[in-house]
Design an enzyme around this catalytic site. Sequence first.
Site, PDB file in Angstrom:
ATOM      1  N   ASP A 172       0.875  -1.164   0.000  1.00 33.36           N
ATOM      2  CA  ASP A 172       0.000   0.000   0.000  1.00 33.36           C
ATOM      3  C   ASP A 172       0.916   1.218   0.000  1.00 33.36           C
ATOM      4  OD1 ASP A 172      -1.648   2.218   0.791  1.00 33.36           O
ATOM      5  OD2 ASP A 172      -3.130   0.776   1.514  1.00 33.36           O
ATOM      6  N   CYS A 231     -12.649  -8.975  -3.393  1.00 29.16           N
ATOM      7  CA  CYS A 231     -13.903  -8.470  -2.819  1.00 29.16           C
ATOM      8  C   CYS A 231     -13.929  -6.943  -2.845  1.00 29.16           C
ATOM      9  CB  CYS A 231     -14.071  -8.967  -1.388  1.00 29.16           C
ATOM     10  SG  CYS A 231     -14.442 -10.713  -1.237  1.00 29.16           S
ATOM     11  N   ASP A 257     -15.962 -11.686  -5.987  1.00 24.78           N
ATOM     12  CA  ASP A 257     -17.237 -11.133  -5.534  1.00 24.78           C
ATOM     13  C   ASP A 257     -17.667  -9.930  -6.361  1.00 24.78           C
ATOM     14  OD1 ASP A 257     -19.436 -10.990  -3.643  1.00 24.78           O
ATOM     15  OD2 ASP A 257     -18.475  -9.191  -2.829  1.00 24.78           O
ATOM     16  N   GLU A 262     -21.528  -5.192 -13.825  1.00 23.33           N
ATOM     17  CA  GLU A 262     -22.510  -5.684 -12.859  1.00 23.33           C
ATOM     18  C   GLU A 262     -23.863  -5.028 -13.134  1.00 23.33           C
ATOM     19  OE1 GLU A 262     -21.198  -5.159  -8.840  1.00 23.33           O
ATOM     20  OE2 GLU A 262     -19.390  -6.384  -9.098  1.00 23.33           O
ATOM     21  N   HIS A 280     -21.519  -9.858  -5.515  1.00 24.79           N
ATOM     22  CA  HIS A 280     -21.190  -8.633  -4.786  1.00 24.79           C
ATOM     23  C   HIS A 280     -21.816  -8.653  -3.388  1.00 24.79           C
ATOM     24  CE1 HIS A 280     -19.813  -4.253  -5.647  1.00 24.79           C
ATOM     25  NE2 HIS A 280     -19.650  -4.549  -4.360  1.00 24.79           N
TER      26      HIS A 280
END
Length: 532
Positions: A172, A231, A257, A262, A280
């Site tokens: 990160d 996810c 997910d 979508e 999701h």
Amino acid sequence: MPRVLVSDALSTTAVQIFKDRGVEVDYLPEIGKDKDKLAAIIGQYDGLAIRSATKVMAKLIEAATNLKVIGRAGIGVDNVDIPAASRKGIIVMNTPFGNSITTAEHAVALMFAVARQIPEANASTHAGKWEKNKFMGVEITGKTLGVIGCGNIGSIVATRAIGLKMHVVGFDPFLSESRAAELGIEKVELDELFARADFITLHTPLTDKTRNIVNAASIAKMKDGVRIINCARGGLIVEADLVEALKSGKVAGAGVDVFEVEPATENALFHMPNVVCTPHLGASTSEAQENVALQVAEQMSDYLIKGAVSNAINMPSITAEEAPRLKPFVKLAEVLGAFVGQVTEDPIKEVEILFDGSTASMNTKALTSATLAGLIRPQVSDVNMVSAPIMVKERGIILSEVRRDKSGVFDGYIKLTVKTEHMTRSIAGTCFSDGKPRFIQIKGINLDAEVGQHMLYTTNADVPGIIGLLGTICGSRGVNIANFQLGRDRPGGDAIALLYLDEPFPQDVLAELRGNPKIDSAKPLRFDVNGG
């Protein structure tokens, strides 16, 4: 009373929070799906509370003539045109913490499901088969988990994985060594994470830098037999590249997910034997749905009633506790900007804001936003604290902030300096115990001037007769002076005058002043001293 529209399905408890806080609320959970009906009524509301069904795009924002805040119950704001909202001065809030645990738990659940092939084994057993040898899995214990994105959700996943006796490496750009140590993870660069991880889980927002972060090239750097969990957001993985890697066995399994498109009713990942797909569901627990609904209602109410700003995407946060103390200095900052904006005619190239003494420990981001709003409002009337920083950046103005300890007689003050091609201009001000803004220095000349709605600012040489001249001209033309402040840099040098007036300064009297050889310049000023 502020008025809020809830255009998606939200907890009735959240609706009651609005009412209990003194906010009028209309609960119309189906209207978010009808963009035309929504656009027809949105102008009536100060706030809009949404989930993911309502699409708040530029056309709707243009129709939202009174809208001050959009609250998204959830972390993703993909369904809000944030630049358009910011330009209109609308605060966009989300609820980044309400579903963090739920999403993290779903990622861990997918990791287990992929490692042990649970969905396929379940289907096989329900079909009456007994295929023990077919579903040979791998242990989680002792494996290395690579976490891409170590924010709220990623850090929760990391701590859960450590509890499962996994070794966790994290990437990160904003992860500090101290924070990594606190979490118990090893901070690494992205390529090292790819090379070392047995499992990789994604917990980063979708940005230009993270889009397609998992692709054919990055997969080639990974271990053979790696397992990938997503996810976070569709678009982080190039789905076609993942399909090929799954077919070749380079990637042993995946838990997905979120998808590029979508709702995902068709996708190449579907029906693959080593992929677990869910629709999701990251935030889909009763606890999370309730939490984010309550949180967004509280945040929006706090802003509309108290002026507190929390979890805003496009505005500095202002806590409910600091809002009362900050409010008079926000007004001061806006007034300082407005003064300079009204007296400066050339394009501004640089802006420096100095926070001295007690102001240096305040929420200076909010104070800077207020200063910039006042500065450019004379040219752009509909600017506010949300849109001002964007407009300044778009105009290429260089902005700098300086904080320093108390350096003078005042406990704290703000000084604004701007530079144009031909000049540098500065003004400083403070707030006394009554909370009213006061000018304490203009052009380096000290004075103490109360700020009024209507004022006149003049510059001249320090010569006898200026007070009499201004008084005589104003008195003879019926202009009443409520207050009169003078200042000079040295005897016989440059001098200034600030007149606090009862009414706007008449244009014909202004022309007469400007025509007098003793007056170098005269500018009427107007300040919104009563606004929020």
